[in-house]
Design a protein around this motif. Structure first.
Motif, PDB file in Angstrom:
ATOM      1  N   VAL A 277       0.832  -1.205   0.000  1.00 16.23           N
ATOM      2  CA  VAL A 277       0.000   0.000   0.000  1.00 16.23           C
ATOM      3  C   VAL A 277       0.871   1.261   0.000  1.00 16.23           C
ATOM      4  CG1 VAL A 277      -1.844   1.252   1.198  1.00 16.23           C
ATOM      5  CG2 VAL A 277      -1.885  -1.237   1.110  1.00 16.23           C
ATOM      6  N   LEU A 278       2.048   1.202   0.590  1.00 20.08           N
ATOM      7  CA  LEU A 278       2.964   2.347   0.495  1.00 20.08           C
ATOM      8  C   LEU A 278       3.276   2.653  -0.960  1.00 20.08           C
ATOM      9  CD1 LEU A 278       5.577   1.839   3.369  1.00 20.08           C
ATOM     10  CD2 LEU A 278       3.897   3.675   3.176  1.00 20.08           C
ATOM     11  N   TYR A 279       3.485   1.627  -1.761  1.00 16.72           N
ATOM     12  CA  TYR A 279       3.745   1.860  -3.185  1.00 16.72           C
ATOM     13  C   TYR A 279       2.486   2.338  -3.903  1.00 16.72           C
ATOM     14  CZ  TYR A 279       8.622   0.680  -3.951  1.00 16.72           C
ATOM     15  OH  TYR A 279      10.005   0.710  -3.981  1.00 16.72           O
ATOM     16  N   GLU A 280       1.322   1.967  -3.426  1.00 14.91           N
ATOM     17  CA  GLU A 280       0.091   2.480  -4.024  1.00 14.91           C
ATOM     18  C   GLU A 280      -0.034   3.980  -3.806  1.00 14.91           C
ATOM     19  OE1 GLU A 280      -3.102  -1.188  -4.177  1.00 14.91           O
ATOM     20  OE2 GLU A 280      -3.133   0.120  -2.416  1.00 14.91           O
ATOM     21  N   ILE A 281       0.329   4.459  -2.611  1.00 11.90           N
ATOM     22  CA  ILE A 281       0.194   5.902  -2.370  1.00 11.90           C
ATOM     23  C   ILE A 281       1.297   6.686  -3.078  1.00 11.90           C
ATOM     24  CG2 ILE A 281      -0.997   5.497  -0.192  1.00 11.90           C
ATOM     25  CD1 ILE A 281       2.076   7.167   0.418  1.00 11.90           C
ATOM     26  N   LEU A 282       2.427   6.044  -3.354  1.00 12.69           N
ATOM     27  CA  LEU A 282       3.487   6.704  -4.122  1.00 12.69           C
ATOM     28  C   LEU A 282       3.110   6.821  -5.595  1.00 12.69           C
ATOM     29  CD1 LEU A 282       6.720   5.016  -2.684  1.00 12.69           C
ATOM     30  CD2 LEU A 282       6.090   7.426  -2.428  1.00 12.69           C
ATOM     31  N   THR A 283       2.564   5.749  -6.132  1.00 10.57           N
ATOM     32  CA  THR A 283       2.359   5.669  -7.582  1.00 10.57           C
ATOM     33  C   THR A 283       0.963   6.046  -8.044  1.00 10.57           C
ATOM     34  OG1 THR A 283       1.662   3.344  -7.475  1.00 10.57           O
ATOM     35  CG2 THR A 283       4.025   3.777  -7.681  1.00 10.57           C
ATOM     36  N   GLY A 284      -0.019   5.939  -7.143  1.00  8.63           N
ATOM     37  CA  GLY A 284      -1.399   6.121  -7.582  1.00  8.63           C
ATOM     38  C   GLY A 284      -1.907   4.943  -8.381  1.00  8.63           C
ATOM     39  N   ARG A 285      -1.197   3.809  -8.305  1.00 10.60           N
ATOM     40  CA  ARG A 285      -1.597   2.594  -9.029  1.00 10.60           C
ATOM     41  C   ARG A 285      -2.017   1.515  -8.046  1.00 10.60           C
ATOM     42  NH1 ARG A 285       2.087   1.271 -14.277  1.00 10.60           N
ATOM     43  NH2 ARG A 285       2.411   3.390 -15.062  1.00 10.60           N
ATOM     44  N   ARG A 286      -2.938   0.660  -8.487  1.00 10.10           N
ATOM     45  CA  ARG A 286      -3.363  -0.476  -7.685  1.00 10.10           C
ATOM     46  C   ARG A 286      -2.299  -1.562  -7.684  1.00 10.10           C
ATOM     47  NH1 ARG A 286      -8.930  -0.540  -6.701  1.00 10.10           N
ATOM     48  NH2 ARG A 286     -10.170   0.940  -7.927  1.00 10.10           N
ATOM     49  N   ALA A 287      -2.409  -2.463  -6.712  1.00  8.79           N
ATOM     50  CA  ALA A 287      -1.461  -3.578  -6.621  1.00  8.79           C
ATOM     51  C   ALA A 287      -1.478  -4.415  -7.889  1.00  8.79           C
ATOM     52  CB  ALA A 287      -1.787  -4.440  -5.409  1.00  8.79           C
ATOM     53  N   VAL A 288      -2.645  -4.579  -8.487  1.00 16.46           N
ATOM     54  CA  VAL A 288      -2.785  -5.307  -9.749  1.00 16.46           C
ATOM     55  C   VAL A 288      -3.741  -4.534 -10.644  1.00 16.46           C
ATOM     56  CG1 VAL A 288      -3.479  -7.454 -10.865  1.00 16.46           C
ATOM     57  CG2 VAL A 288      -2.396  -7.528  -8.607  1.00 16.46           C
ATOM     58  N   GLU A 289      -3.321  -4.263 -11.879  1.00 14.15           N
ATOM     59  CA  GLU A 289      -4.165  -3.567 -12.854  1.00 14.15           C
ATOM     60  C   GLU A 289      -4.059  -4.303 -14.180  1.00 14.15           C
ATOM     61  OE1 GLU A 289      -3.227   0.576 -13.030  1.00 14.15           O
ATOM     62  OE2 GLU A 289      -4.013   0.997 -11.030  1.00 14.15           O
ATOM     63  N   ARG A 290      -5.077  -5.074 -14.510  1.00  7.96           N
ATOM     64  CA  ARG A 290      -5.045  -5.919 -15.703  1.00  7.96           C
ATOM     65  C   ARG A 290      -5.156  -5.137 -17.006  1.00  7.96           C
ATOM     66  NH1 ARG A 290      -2.570 -10.302 -13.963  1.00  7.96           N
ATOM     67  NH2 ARG A 290      -3.714 -11.436 -12.345  1.00  7.96           N
ATOM     68  N   ASN A 291      -5.575  -3.886 -16.921  1.00  6.71           N
ATOM     69  CA  ASN A 291      -5.736  -3.102 -18.147  1.00  6.71           C
ATOM     70  C   ASN A 291      -4.445  -2.413 -18.585  1.00  6.71           C
ATOM     71  OD1 ASN A 291      -5.713  -1.384 -15.940  1.00  6.71           O
ATOM     72  ND2 ASN A 291      -7.093   0.123 -16.873  1.00  6.71           N
ATOM     73  N   ARG A 292      -3.362  -2.610 -17.872  1.00  9.78           N
ATOM     74  CA  ARG A 292      -2.076  -2.016 -18.247  1.00  9.78           C
ATOM     75  C   ARG A 292      -1.255  -2.998 -19.081  1.00  9.78           C
ATOM     76  NH1 ARG A 292      -0.738   2.746 -15.912  1.00  9.78           N
ATOM     77  NH2 ARG A 292      -1.985   3.437 -14.117  1.00  9.78           N
ATOM     78  N   PRO A 293      -0.183  -2.512 -19.719  1.00  9.60           N
ATOM     79  CA  PRO A 293       0.704  -3.414 -20.456  1.00  9.60           C
ATOM     80  C   PRO A 293       1.196  -4.541 -19.560  1.00  9.60           C
ATOM     81  CG  PRO A 293       1.245  -1.127 -20.943  1.00  9.60           C
ATOM     82  CD  PRO A 293       0.234  -1.096 -19.840  1.00  9.60           C
ATOM     83  N   ALA A 294       1.528  -5.668 -20.154  1.00  7.68           N
ATOM     84  CA  ALA A 294       1.867  -6.876 -19.388  1.00  7.68           C
ATOM     85  C   ALA A 294       2.923  -6.627 -18.322  1.00  7.68           C
ATOM     86  CB  ALA A 294       2.324  -7.975 -20.344  1.00  7.68           C
ATOM     87  N   LEU A 295       3.948  -5.841 -18.625  1.00  9.58           N
ATOM     88  CA  LEU A 295       5.045  -5.620 -17.694  1.00  9.58           C
ATOM     89  C   LEU A 295       4.674  -4.654 -16.568  1.00  9.58           C
ATOM     90  CD1 LEU A 295       8.098  -5.430 -20.136  1.00  9.58           C
ATOM     91  CD2 LEU A 295       7.328  -7.366 -18.753  1.00  9.58           C
ATOM     92  N   GLU A 296       3.515  -4.014 -16.675  1.00  9.71           N
ATOM     93  CA  GLU A 296       3.101  -3.034 -15.669  1.00  9.71           C
ATOM     94  C   GLU A 296       1.892  -3.479 -14.866  1.00  9.71           C
ATOM     95  OE1 GLU A 296       2.653   0.929 -17.115  1.00  9.71           O
ATOM     96  OE2 GLU A 296       4.328   0.769 -18.516  1.00  9.71           O
ATOM     97  N   GLN A 297       1.384  -4.660 -15.117  1.00 13.76           N
ATOM     98  CA  GLN A 297       0.148  -5.088 -14.454  1.00 13.76           C
ATOM     99  C   GLN A 297       0.338  -5.341 -12.967  1.00 13.76           C
ATOM    100  OE1 GLN A 297      -1.595  -8.364 -16.587  1.00 13.76           O
ATOM    101  NE2 GLN A 297      -1.976  -7.142 -18.431  1.00 13.76           N
TER     102      GLN A 297
END
Length: 386
Positions: A277-297
């Motif tokens: 969750v610390l990385y979620e607040i840094l990035t604004g990204r969820r732990a898993v996001e299936r709609n992103r490119p494969a290397l960023e999911q």
């Protein structure tokens, strides 16, 4: 049909289907208690910590017992327009109840209703009553009462919590605009860390939360965070035990690798999820996001490309923050997240240490001054140089 207190046996001689309530389930076997606690050390020479159900007995009088009709009235018949959330075990409704003494203005509350006609989810419901009936901390949501009815028309299990008007950290990070300011994000994580530290270190028995994630961090009117949803919480190991063995449950993307691999649950498992969750607040990204490119999911795989000590670390930051954050503080938070995500569970910091690190990060100057801005990207940094 009226509601029954969890630990008062129903003396009625009616049909079992009508009289089999939560209190009897507690007393008929050890199955519910085994889902909430580990066997205490058998040595009589040393005092054994009391289990959560034992501690609950001292405080059960603090919880209010509601009738089903009271909660129906509070939510206008569980009106869909008042539904404010959907948890793993049922819907959550906004409602209003009368004060305990019947005087004064109505109290706004959140009411969770198990969406089942059977006993599925009962152990989680009972766990919430037990744990939230015992804990007392400003960063843990307050349970006001419950309703438990077994009848011909089915089983009813409801919980009544204090209402948190700003919903969850998840909503503000991923669904709402404007975005949460940098300092607010850190203050929310600090409060959440203090709540976890209390569970790990502030009670007679250690409590493993097991379901730390942004959707379970609720926010009051001042954005003060409170951990909610204790249905998966477990008592920590006691005596010479090093872990609790249990089925692997939780949310994909958050669970610690050693827990997923072995089913061995420890307080270090909570620390891993805190790092996510610390990385979620840094990035604004969820732990898993299936709609992103494969290397960023998968968030934890993607952030490895942006080490906190590298110049390109700023590419990891939530773009909605602009330059309104302290780059040095962000680096500290990134390093803290990495320490929480150490593959060796024993080398992860304690939650008390996490609290101190976040306090230091919050004291860093804001991001508006040039001294705190991230360094510009150079050709070497684009190629992975430091």
């Amino acid at each position: 049909m009226k509601c029954f207190s969890i630990f008062i046996k129903d003396k009625s001689k009616k049909k079992k289907r009508e009289s089999r309530t939560a209190p009897e389930l507690r007393n008929q076997s050890k199955s519910d208690n085994s889902a909430l606690s580990q066997t205490r050390t058998s040595s009589r020479s040393l005092p054994s910590p009391r289990s959560i159900p034992e501690l609950y007995k001292e405080k059960e009088h603090n919880l209010r017992v509601f009738s089903l009709q009271e909660l129906r009235d509070a939510t206008h018949g569980f009106n869909k327009l008042l539904k404010i959330g959907e948890g793993g075990f049922g819907g959550v409704y906004k409602g209003s109840i009368t004060p305990p003494n019947g005087r004064g203005d109505p109290i706004v509350v959140a009411i969770k209703k198990l969406n089942t006609q059977g006993l599925q989810g009962h152990k989680e419901w009972l766990a919430e009553v037990h744990f939230l009936g015992v804990v007392n901390h400003p960063n843990l949501v307050k349970l006001l009462g419950y309703c438990s009815i077994d009848g011909e028309r089915g089983i009813h299990r409801l919980l009544v919590y204090e209402y948190m008007p700003n919903r969850s950290l998840e909503e503000h990070l991923f669904k709402r605009t404007p975005t949460l300011p940098w300092k607010t994000r850190l203050e929310i994580m600090l409060g959440a860390a203090q709540g976890l530290a209390y569970l790990h270190e502030g009670l007679e028995v250690k409590v493993i939360y097991r379901d730390f994630k942004s959707s379970n961090v609720l926010l009051d009117e001042s954005f003060k965070p409170k951990l909610s949803d204790f249905g998966l919480a477990r008592e920590g190991p006691t005596g010479d035990r090093t872990h609790v063995s249990t089925a692997v449950v939780g949310t994909y993307g958050y669970a610690a690798p050693e827990y997923v691999k072995t089913g061995h649950l420890t307080i270090q498992s909570d620390i891993w999820t805190f790092g996510v969750v610390l990385y979620e607040i840094l990035t604004g990204r969820r732990a898993v996001e299936r709609n992103r490119p494969a290397l960023e999911q998968k968030l934890l795989d993607w952030v490895k490309e942006f080490p906190p000590d590298s110049k390109k670390f700023r590419l990891l930051m939530d773009p909605r923050l602009g330059n309104s954050y302290s780059f040095s503080a962000a680096q500290k938070v990134g390093k803290l997240a990495n320490s929480c995500l150490n593959k060796n569970a024993k080398e992860r910091p304690t939650m008390s240490e996490v609290v101190e690190s976040l306090k230091q990060a919050i004291q860093e100057p804001g991001g508006s001054s040039s001294a705190n801005k991230a360094p510009p990207l150079t050709p070497s940094s684009r190629n992975g140089g430091k």
